[in-house]
Design a protein around this motif. Structure first.
Motif, PDB file in Angstrom:
ATOM      1  N   THR A  61       0.837  -1.201   0.000  1.00 37.12           N
ATOM      2  CA  THR A  61       0.000   0.000   0.000  1.00 37.12           C
ATOM      3  C   THR A  61       0.872   1.251   0.000  1.00 37.12           C
ATOM      4  N   ALA A  62       1.911   1.246   0.811  1.00 36.90           N
ATOM      5  CA  ALA A  62       2.826   2.391   0.880  1.00 36.90           C
ATOM      6  C   ALA A  62       3.477   2.648  -0.474  1.00 36.90           C
ATOM      7  N   LYS A  63       3.818   1.597  -1.172  1.00 38.55           N
ATOM      8  CA  LYS A  63       4.423   1.728  -2.499  1.00 38.55           C
ATOM      9  C   LYS A  63       3.445   2.355  -3.490  1.00 38.55           C
ATOM     10  N   ILE A  64       2.209   1.888  -3.470  1.00 43.11           N
ATOM     11  CA  ILE A  64       1.185   2.404  -4.381  1.00 43.11           C
ATOM     12  C   ILE A  64       0.950   3.894  -4.140  1.00 43.11           C
ATOM     13  N   VAL A  65       0.858   4.275  -2.882  1.00 41.26           N
ATOM     14  CA  VAL A  65       0.544   5.656  -2.512  1.00 41.26           C
ATOM     15  C   VAL A  65       1.756   6.580  -2.661  1.00 41.26           C
ATOM     16  N   GLY A  66       2.948   6.017  -2.541  1.00 44.28           N
ATOM     17  CA  GLY A  66       4.156   6.845  -2.591  1.00 44.28           C
ATOM     18  C   GLY A  66       4.528   7.423  -1.246  1.00 44.28           C
ATOM     19  N   VAL A  67       4.238   6.675  -0.203  1.00 42.01           N
ATOM     20  CA  VAL A  67       4.546   7.098   1.160  1.00 42.01           C
ATOM     21  C   VAL A  67       6.043   7.386   1.284  1.00 42.01           C
ATOM     22  N   GLY A  68       6.380   8.438   2.028  1.00 38.63           N
ATOM     23  CA  GLY A  68       7.774   8.818   2.196  1.00 38.63           C
ATOM     24  C   GLY A  68       8.517   7.997   3.220  1.00 38.63           C
ATOM     25  N   ALA A  69       7.800   7.463   4.206  1.00 39.07           N
ATOM     26  CA  ALA A  69       8.403   6.619   5.240  1.00 39.07           C
ATOM     27  C   ALA A  69       7.299   5.898   6.000  1.00 39.07           C
ATOM     28  N   ILE A  70       7.642   4.741   6.520  1.00 38.10           N
ATOM     29  CA  ILE A  70       6.733   3.975   7.370  1.00 38.10           C
ATOM     30  C   ILE A  70       7.317   3.958   8.771  1.00 38.10           C
ATOM     31  N   VAL A  71       6.464   4.221   9.753  1.00 42.63           N
ATOM     32  CA  VAL A  71       6.865   4.161  11.159  1.00 42.63           C
ATOM     33  C   VAL A  71       6.008   3.111  11.845  1.00 42.63           C
ATOM     34  N   ILE A  72       6.652   2.090  12.368  1.00 43.32           N
ATOM     35  CA  ILE A  72       5.954   1.042  13.122  1.00 43.32           C
ATOM     36  C   ILE A  72       5.997   1.432  14.603  1.00 43.32           C
ATOM     37  N   VAL A  73       4.841   1.469  15.216  1.00 38.64           N
ATOM     38  CA  VAL A  73       4.714   1.945  16.597  1.00 38.64           C
ATOM     39  C   VAL A  73       4.680   0.792  17.607  1.00 38.64           C
ATOM     40  N   ARG A  74       4.666   1.167  18.877  1.00 38.95           N
ATOM     41  CA  ARG A  74       4.576   0.243  20.021  1.00 38.95           C
ATOM     42  C   ARG A  74       5.747  -0.729  20.104  1.00 38.95           C
ATOM     43  N   GLY A  75       6.869  -0.376  19.491  1.00 43.75           N
ATOM     44  CA  GLY A  75       8.059  -1.211  19.594  1.00 43.75           C
ATOM     45  C   GLY A  75       7.955  -2.560  18.919  1.00 43.75           C
ATOM     46  N   LYS A  76       6.985  -2.700  18.023  1.00 44.96           N
ATOM     47  CA  LYS A  76       6.837  -3.976  17.316  1.00 44.96           C
ATOM     48  C   LYS A  76       8.061  -4.243  16.455  1.00 44.96           C
ATOM     49  N   LYS A  77       8.446  -5.474  16.383  1.00 42.36           N
ATOM     50  CA  LYS A  77       9.570  -5.898  15.553  1.00 42.36           C
ATOM     51  C   LYS A  77       9.011  -6.521  14.276  1.00 42.36           C
ATOM     52  N   PRO A  78       9.138  -5.823  13.147  1.00 41.67           N
ATOM     53  CA  PRO A  78       8.596  -6.353  11.895  1.00 41.67           C
ATOM     54  C   PRO A  78       9.314  -7.640  11.488  1.00 41.67           C
ATOM     55  N   PRO A  79       8.583  -8.549  10.850  1.00 39.31           N
ATOM     56  CA  PRO A  79       9.198  -9.782  10.359  1.00 39.31           C
ATOM     57  C   PRO A  79      10.269  -9.475   9.307  1.00 39.31           C
ATOM     58  N   THR A  80      11.200 -10.392   9.162  1.00 34.06           N
ATOM     59  CA  THR A  80      12.294 -10.236   8.200  1.00 34.06           C
ATOM     60  C   THR A  80      11.779  -9.972   6.791  1.00 34.06           C
ATOM     61  N   ASP A  81      10.739 -10.693   6.370  1.00 31.71           N
ATOM     62  CA  ASP A  81      10.189 -10.494   5.023  1.00 31.71           C
ATOM     63  C   ASP A  81       9.641  -9.078   4.838  1.00 31.71           C
ATOM     64  N   PHE A  82       9.067  -8.516   5.876  1.00 34.70           N
ATOM     65  CA  PHE A  82       8.535  -7.157   5.848  1.00 34.70           C
ATOM     66  C   PHE A  82       9.681  -6.159   5.612  1.00 34.70           C
ATOM     67  N   ILE A  83      10.756  -6.349   6.341  1.00 38.25           N
ATOM     68  CA  ILE A  83      11.922  -5.474   6.216  1.00 38.25           C
ATOM     69  C   ILE A  83      12.547  -5.608   4.826  1.00 38.25           C
ATOM     70  N   LYS A  84      12.665  -6.837   4.349  1.00 35.90           N
ATOM     71  CA  LYS A  84      13.234  -7.076   3.012  1.00 35.90           C
ATOM     72  C   LYS A  84      12.390  -6.410   1.930  1.00 35.90           C
ATOM     73  N   MET A  85      11.069  -6.476   2.068  1.00 38.35           N
ATOM     74  CA  MET A  85      10.193  -5.875   1.075  1.00 38.35           C
ATOM     75  C   MET A  85      10.332  -4.356   1.093  1.00 38.35           C
ATOM     76  N   ALA A  86      10.391  -3.756   2.275  1.00 40.59           N
ATOM     77  CA  ALA A  86      10.591  -2.307   2.365  1.00 40.59           C
ATOM     78  C   ALA A  86      11.908  -1.917   1.695  1.00 40.59           C
ATOM     79  N   LYS A  87      12.927  -2.716   1.924  1.00 38.61           N
ATOM     80  CA  LYS A  87      14.237  -2.444   1.315  1.00 38.61           C
ATOM     81  C   LYS A  87      14.168  -2.564  -0.203  1.00 38.61           C
ATOM     82  N   SER A  88      13.494  -3.587  -0.693  1.00 33.03           N
ATOM     83  CA  SER A  88      13.411  -3.784  -2.145  1.00 33.03           C
ATOM     84  C   SER A  88      12.625  -2.655  -2.826  1.00 33.03           C
ATOM     85  N   PHE A  89      11.650  -2.070  -2.120  1.00 29.08           N
ATOM     86  CA  PHE A  89      10.872  -0.955  -2.658  1.00 29.08           C
ATOM     87  C   PHE A  89      11.493   0.398  -2.310  1.00 29.08           C
ATOM     88  N   LYS A  90      12.608   0.373  -1.573  1.00 34.46           N
ATOM     89  CA  LYS A  90      13.304   1.605  -1.162  1.00 34.46           C
ATOM     90  C   LYS A  90      12.406   2.536  -0.353  1.00 34.46           C
TER      91      LYS A  90
END
Length: 119
Positions: A61-90
């Motif tokens: 969704t962030a990629k489609i919209v063109g979000v400038g940054a994603i902030v995950i709250v409450r100290g959640k630790k995103p899964p490795t695949d989530f981080i890899k996808m964010a990296k691949s989409f820059k």
């Protein structure tokens, strides 16, 4: 008012997971949602998306919209695949220990406005 991702990081005492090389990117506004349908209907290109959700739907969704940054709250630790996808989409990604409410409030108090036109 706009601010750089580095300023968002400082205000939220965030940890950057993706995008250390993009800290000078300008954030134009902020929005918070856990329902990605709400993000699709309201987010603006270059805005910060604050959420507690760590599924791949957020990154897509962030990629489609063109979000400038994603902030995950409450100290959640995103899964490795989530981080890899964010990296691949820059898409810069950070985590903060603050709740969604407090994180939004801290950004608002420092000049970032929402996406509802209340500039």
């Amino acid at each position: 008012m706009t601010m750089k991702i580095s300023e968002v990081k400082d205000i939220l005492k965030g940890d950057i997971l993706v995008g250390e090389d993009q800290l000078d990117t300008v954030i134009v506004a902020g929005g918070a949602a856990d329902l990605m349908d709400d993000v699709l209907s309201a987010a603006a290109k270059g805005s910060a998306l604050l959420t507690g959700v760590t599924t791949d739907h957020v990154i897509r969704t962030a990629k489609i919209v063109g979000v400038g940054a994603i902030v995950i709250v409450r100290g959640k630790k995103p899964p490795t695949d989530f981080i890899k996808m964010a990296k691949s989409f820059k898409i810069p990604l950070m985590v903060t220990e603050y709740s969604l409410f407090v994180a939004c409030g801290r950004l608002y108090m420092n000049g970032i406005r929402g996406l509802d036109g209340s500039w």
